[in-house]
Design an enzyme around this catalytic site. Structure first.
Site, PDB file in Angstrom:
ATOM      1  CB  SER A  66      -0.700  -3.540   7.836  1.00  0.00           C
ATOM      2  OG  SER A  66      -1.760  -2.874   7.632  1.00  0.00           O
TER       3      SER A  66
ATOM      4  CE1 TYR B  17       1.555  -7.954  -4.186  1.00  0.00           C
ATOM      5  CE2 TYR B  17       1.393  -6.202  -2.047  1.00  0.00           C
ATOM      6  CZ  TYR B  17       1.563  -7.519  -2.723  1.00  0.00           C
ATOM      7  OH  TYR B  17       1.956  -8.821  -2.033  1.00  0.00           O
TER       8      TYR B  17
ATOM      9  CE  LYS C  79      -6.050  -3.473   4.688  1.00  0.00           C
ATOM     10  NZ  LYS C  79      -6.083  -4.497   5.681  1.00  0.00           N
TER      11      LYS C  79
ATOM     12  CG  HIS D 239      -7.123  -2.896  10.005  1.00  0.00           C
ATOM     13  ND1 HIS D 239      -5.856  -2.459  10.199  1.00  0.00           N
ATOM     14  CD2 HIS D 239      -7.227  -3.866   9.252  1.00  0.00           C
ATOM     15  CE1 HIS D 239      -5.008  -2.842   9.429  1.00  0.00           C
ATOM     16  NE2 HIS D 239      -5.877  -3.878   8.799  1.00  0.00           N
TER      17      HIS D 239
ATOM     18  NE  ARG E  75      -2.527  -1.035   3.503  1.00  0.00           N
ATOM     19  CZ  ARG E  75      -1.888  -0.239   4.265  1.00  0.00           C
ATOM     20  NH1 ARG E  75      -1.938   1.026   4.536  1.00  0.00           N
ATOM     21  NH2 ARG E  75      -1.102  -0.742   5.376  1.00  0.00           N
TER      22      ARG E  75
ATOM     23  NE  ARG F 163       0.224  -8.796   2.562  1.00  0.00           N
ATOM     24  CZ  ARG F 163      -0.501  -8.170   3.753  1.00  0.00           C
ATOM     25  NH1 ARG F 163      -1.624  -8.921   4.036  1.00  0.00           N
ATOM     26  NH2 ARG F 163       0.042  -7.183   4.347  1.00  0.00           N
TER      27      ARG F 163
ATOM     28  CB  CYS G 138       0.716  -6.087  13.952  1.00  0.00           C
ATOM     29  SG  CYS G 138       1.842  -4.781  13.647  1.00  0.00           S
TER      30      CYS G 138
ATOM     31  CG  ASP H  68      -7.573  -7.050   6.955  1.00  0.00           C
ATOM     32  OD1 ASP H  68      -6.723  -6.803   7.682  1.00  0.00           O
ATOM     33  OD2 ASP H  68      -7.735  -6.422   5.820  1.00  0.00           O
TER      34      ASP H  68
HETATM   35  P1  GTP Z   1      -2.145  -7.693   7.503  1.00  0.00           P
HETATM   36  O1  GTP Z   1      -2.676  -8.854   6.587  1.00  0.00           O
HETATM   37  O2  GTP Z   1      -0.956  -7.043   6.639  1.00  0.00           O
HETATM   38  O3  GTP Z   1      -3.181  -6.696   8.173  1.00  0.00           O
HETATM   39  O4  GTP Z   1      -1.402  -8.278   8.696  1.00  0.00           O
HETATM   40  P2  GTP Z   1      -1.950  -9.159   9.980  1.00  0.00           P
HETATM   41  O5  GTP Z   1      -2.145  -8.060  10.965  1.00  0.00           O
HETATM   42  O6  GTP Z   1      -3.116 -10.196   9.556  1.00  0.00           O
HETATM   43  O7  GTP Z   1      -0.710  -9.877  10.516  1.00  0.00           O
HETATM   44  P3  GTP Z   1      -0.563 -11.529  10.305  1.00  0.00           P
HETATM   45  O8  GTP Z   1      -1.132 -12.232  11.140  1.00  0.00           O
HETATM   46  O9  GTP Z   1      -0.172 -11.800   8.681  1.00  0.00           O
HETATM   47  O10 GTP Z   1       1.092 -11.516  11.005  1.00  0.00           O
HETATM   48  C1  GTP Z   1       2.267 -10.671  10.464  1.00  0.00           C
HETATM   49  C2  GTP Z   1       3.423 -11.485  10.955  1.00  0.00           C
HETATM   50  O11 GTP Z   1       3.605 -11.363  12.064  1.00  0.00           O
HETATM   51  C3  GTP Z   1       3.649 -12.750  10.434  1.00  0.00           C
HETATM   52  O12 GTP Z   1       5.151 -12.665  10.087  1.00  0.00           O
HETATM   53  C4  GTP Z   1       3.516 -13.730  11.606  1.00  0.00           C
HETATM   54  O13 GTP Z   1       4.210 -14.638  11.522  1.00  0.00           O
HETATM   55  C5  GTP Z   1       4.004 -12.541  12.755  1.00  0.00           C
HETATM   56  N1  GTP Z   1       3.160 -13.079  14.077  1.00  0.00           N
HETATM   57  C6  GTP Z   1       1.791 -13.140  13.889  1.00  0.00           C
HETATM   58  N2  GTP Z   1       1.296 -13.522  15.337  1.00  0.00           N
HETATM   59  C7  GTP Z   1       2.459 -13.354  15.936  1.00  0.00           C
HETATM   60  C8  GTP Z   1       2.823 -13.810  17.284  1.00  0.00           C
HETATM   61  O14 GTP Z   1       1.920 -14.189  18.079  1.00  0.00           O
HETATM   62  N3  GTP Z   1       4.093 -13.512  17.842  1.00  0.00           N
HETATM   63  C9  GTP Z   1       5.227 -13.466  16.966  1.00  0.00           C
HETATM   64  N4  GTP Z   1       6.380 -13.392  17.401  1.00  0.00           N
HETATM   65  N5  GTP Z   1       4.876 -12.894  15.555  1.00  0.00           N
HETATM   66  C10 GTP Z   1       3.556 -13.100  15.213  1.00  0.00           C
HETATM   67  C1  SPV Z   2      -2.804  -4.333   5.030  1.00  0.00           C
HETATM   68  O1  SPV Z   2      -1.877  -3.709   4.650  1.00  0.00           O
HETATM   69  O2  SPV Z   2      -3.412  -4.183   6.185  1.00  0.00           O
HETATM   70  C2  SPV Z   2      -3.267  -5.297   4.427  1.00  0.00           C
HETATM   71  C3  SPV Z   2      -2.730  -5.709   3.070  1.00  0.00           C
HETATM   72  O3  SPV Z   2      -4.282  -6.321   4.740  1.00  0.00           O
HETATM   73  S1  SPV Z   2      -3.525  -4.720   1.730  1.00  0.00           S
HETATM   74  O4  SPV Z   2      -4.473  -5.146   1.265  1.00  0.00           O
HETATM   75  O5  SPV Z   2      -2.599  -4.404   0.662  1.00  0.00           O
HETATM   76  O6  SPV Z   2      -3.952  -3.465   2.524  1.00  0.00           O
HETATM   77 MN    MN Z   3      -3.891 -10.206   7.578  1.00  0.00          MN
END
Ligand code: GTP
Ligand code: SPV
Ligand code: MN
Length: 614
Positions: free
Chosen positions: A277, A226, A235, A255, A86, A395, A279, A302
């Site tokens: 994002s 993308y 979003k 979110h 983004r 992704r 996290c 999400d």
């Molecule tokens: P977006 O889709 O971008 O909104 O991200 P998200 O909030 O869905 O994050 P996602 O669950 O994909 O995790 C992002 C990164 O954080 C990944 O590399 C995970 O492996 C890592 N992660 C997620 N949960 C944990 C956790 O409990 N501990 C640690 N150390 N890392 C974590």
């Molecule tokens: C984020 O950035 O929070 C995502 C990826 O989930 S995107 O759909 O590109 O915004």
């Molecule tokens: Mn996600």
């Protein structure tokens, strides 16, 4: 039937615009005139149609078909290396008044923006097919289905939208039957083809514009193919535009993941979690609990649209239909539920690495690292290469109903009652593993001061701590102070006894030695169990100046051999020195809001200051 022939350009397969929706026909006609595509294709949403499109994308080199035995009906795409995330700097909220966009958004006067867009979009689809994608966010049988129509010159976007949202003829028929309002969303990669030009695998434009007109509920996206820049239901609509709709209509577009937890006694709780994002939302939404007898089911990973139900309860619905998950870190040990869903196929992977047998790989997918890969840039890669094989924001895009753990209530247009809300960020220091808010307003204070290190999900520096209110910093479609006021107002609209309890979490704290202070992933179920027991009034907590944290004995650590009650004490420490610094940052942050910051939150800040003795 006369309206049915009212269109400028026809393609071979869908000879006529398959609708009598007059506004839609007129709008599509206008966009055709402006962007001058070679042909128009109204998307019906069928398997046959997408098979044809993905076939064409394979021929064009945009998609690589994966090994059918390992990843059936799945593809890999590789973006332009400058189009990988983004673009927050290029994202605009063009409200009539500048103050309605607030200090967290880029603003431009609509009168100034519209000529810019006219110029960029003029002829921008020349030589390409324009696809018209009718879509609905949330179930089609909702009382008020939220329709959108995305026009795009990217077939990759069509194939991805088909996974991420409910699209096609059923949606169009329902939209037409009620002559419904729809969010018009225009997308162009900004790479017209003149005759004789050869196309590239990932057309895009170095100049990008992600533009929202909140009063008109309209979206214009130019230059990127993308993710959230291009899949406009996500979003752009479901957060930025929907947050404005929610402000006007008394609901919240957030979110957040939504997870259903069932205790060994058979009692269920729905937990929503707002994390910035990359996290941890998708990972928590797909939780495999490590504690015995607890069951987790996914509702969303999400986005969460929350309304007040008939009994004054807060109810959440996931408006999406697919997962667009961060690939790196998603593996058989950390997220087996995601891996099971992905390997069922029907997925599009973007910017991951390719294995020699036609599969995909990314950092963290398996414990064993393959001996040889083709990295996301198309280069040979070996474990000694010293570079990432997959882009950090690569992704997987996978239908949500491929999750074995999808809750039946995912399909319920009324959504589910939300019992707890988590706000979480990625902080190495200061923020305890879990802290309970003392009230709704105190919880909003926690959410409004949420902070996190920036990640690869957005273009720009990674690892910089910034405030990210409710994990919505890049997604609030209006003034941030008004947004917090809107959150605060929910208390008086809902039944106060049914309001979710609010908690601040941090899975990413480090110990003084540098390792993670908490094992995370499936062990986050232990934190959720403590949260449920706090709701039930059965778990102990210790009061700190910032809120209640678990005592060493109050959290179930059974079966964890290398993590003790003392380790938990470290993970929940509230360090007065760190908090003095944090308080100064929060004061600086709050000063940015100006007069729209609710007094109730100023009072919360004053209370915190007093409790910290600062
Ligand atoms: P977006 O889709 O971008 O909104 O991200 P998200 O909030 O869905 O994050 P996602 O669950 O994909 O995790 C992002 C990164 O954080 C990944 O590399 C995970 O492996 C890592 N992660 C997620 N949960 C944990 C956790 O409990 N501990 C640690 N150390 N890392 C974590
Ligand atoms: C984020 O950035 O929070 C995502 C990826 O989930 S995107 O759909 O590109 O915004
Ligand atoms: Mn996600």
């Amino acid at each position: 039937m006369s309206e049915r022939s009212d269109q400028t350009v026809l393609d071979a397969e869908r000879q006529t615009a398959p609708t009598t929706h007059a506004k839609l026909l007129a709008w599509v006609g206008d966009i055709v005139e402006l962007t001058q595509p070679e042909s128009v294709h109204w998307i019906d949403g069928s398997q046959q149609e997408v098979d044809r499109l993905t076939g064409e994308l394979v021929d064009a080199g945009t998609l690589v078909r994966l090994n059918e035995a390992k990843f059936p009906n799945s593809f890999a795409a590789f973006s332009d290396p400058k189009d990988v995330a983004r673009v927050e700097e290029r994202t605009f909220i063009c409200s009539q008044e500048k103050q309605d966009a607030g200090f967290t958004n880029n603003w431009m006067d609509p009168q100034e923006m519209k000529p810019i867009l006219q110029d960029r979009f003029s002829g921008s689809m020349r030589g390409r097919t324009m696809y018209v994608i009718p879509f609905v966010m949330g179930p089609l049988d909702a009382e008020h289905p939220q329709f959108g129509v995305e026009v795009t010159d990217s077939a990759y976007v069509v194939a991805s939208m088909r996974i991420m949202a409910r699209i096609g003829d059923d949606v169009l028929a329902k939209m037409e039957a009620s002559d419904a309002f729809f969010v018009p969303a225009v997308h162009s990669v900004g790479a017209p083809l003149e005759s004789g030009d050869t196309d590239v695998a990932w057309p895009c434009n170095p100049e990008k514009w992600i533009v929202h007109f909140p009063e008109e509920r309209a979206i214009w996206s130019y230059g990127s193919g993308y993710g959230g820049n291009a899949l406009l239901g996500k979003k752009c609509f479901a957060l930025r535009i929907a947050s404005v709709m929610g402000r006007d209509e008394g609901w919240l577009a957030e979110h957040m993941l939504i997870l259903k937890l069932t205790s060994p006694e058979g009692k269920s709780y729905n937990v929503a979690g707002a994390f910035p994002s990359a996290c941890g939302k998708t990972n928590l939404a797909l939780l495999e609990p490590s504690i015995k007898g607890w069951k987790a089911e996914t509702l969303g990973d999400d986005i969460n649209w929350m309304r007040i139900g008939k009994e004054g309860e807060l109810r959440g619905v996931n408006p999406e239909y697919g997962l667009f998950g961060v690939a790196p870190g998603t593996g058989w040990s950390t997220n087996p539920n995601a891996m099971r869903a992905i390997t069922k196929g029907n997925s599009i992977f973007t910017n991951v690495a390719l294995t020699d047998d036609g599969g995909v790989w990314w950092e963290g997918m398996t414990d064993d690292v393959p001996e040889h890969l083709t990295d996301w840039l198309g280069n040979d890669w070996t474990p000694g290469s010293g570079t990432k094989a997959a882009h950090p924001n690569s992704r997987f895009c996978t239908p949500i109903d491929q999750l074995d753990m999808l809750s039946e209530e995912f399909h319920n247009p009324e959504g589910v009652e939300i019992h707890a809300i988590l706000f979480g960020g990625r902080r190495k220091t200061t923020i305890p593993l879990v802290t309970e808010a003392s009230s709704w307003t105190n919880g909003i204070f926690m959410g409004s001061t949420l902070s996190s290190e920036t990640t690869a999900a957005a273009a720009g520096a990674v690892g910089r701590v910034r405030r990210d209110p409710m994990a919505m910093l890049p997604f609030i479609g209006y003034d941030a102070g008004d947004y917090l006021r809107h959150w605060d107002s929910i208390e008086s609209k809902a039944d106060p006894s049914r309001l979710p309890r609010i908690f601040l979490v941090n899975w990413f704290r480090r110990t003084p030695e540098g390792g993670f202070a908490w094992p995370g992933f499936s062990d986050n179920s232990r934190v959720l169990k403590w949260i449920v027991e706090r709701i039930e009034g059965t778990a102990d907590a210790r009061e700190t100046p910032i809120g209640k944290v678990p005592t060493g004995e109050s959290m179930d650590l059974s079966g964890l051999d290398s993590f003790t009650a003392e380790d938990l004490e470290v993970a929940v420490t509230v360090d007065p020195e760190e908090w003095k610094q944090e308080l100064a940052d929060i004061e600086e942050w709050y000063a940015k809001f100006g007069p729209s910051l609710p007094q109730s939150l100023q009072d919360e800040l004053a209370g915190l200051k007093q409790r910290l003795g600062a």
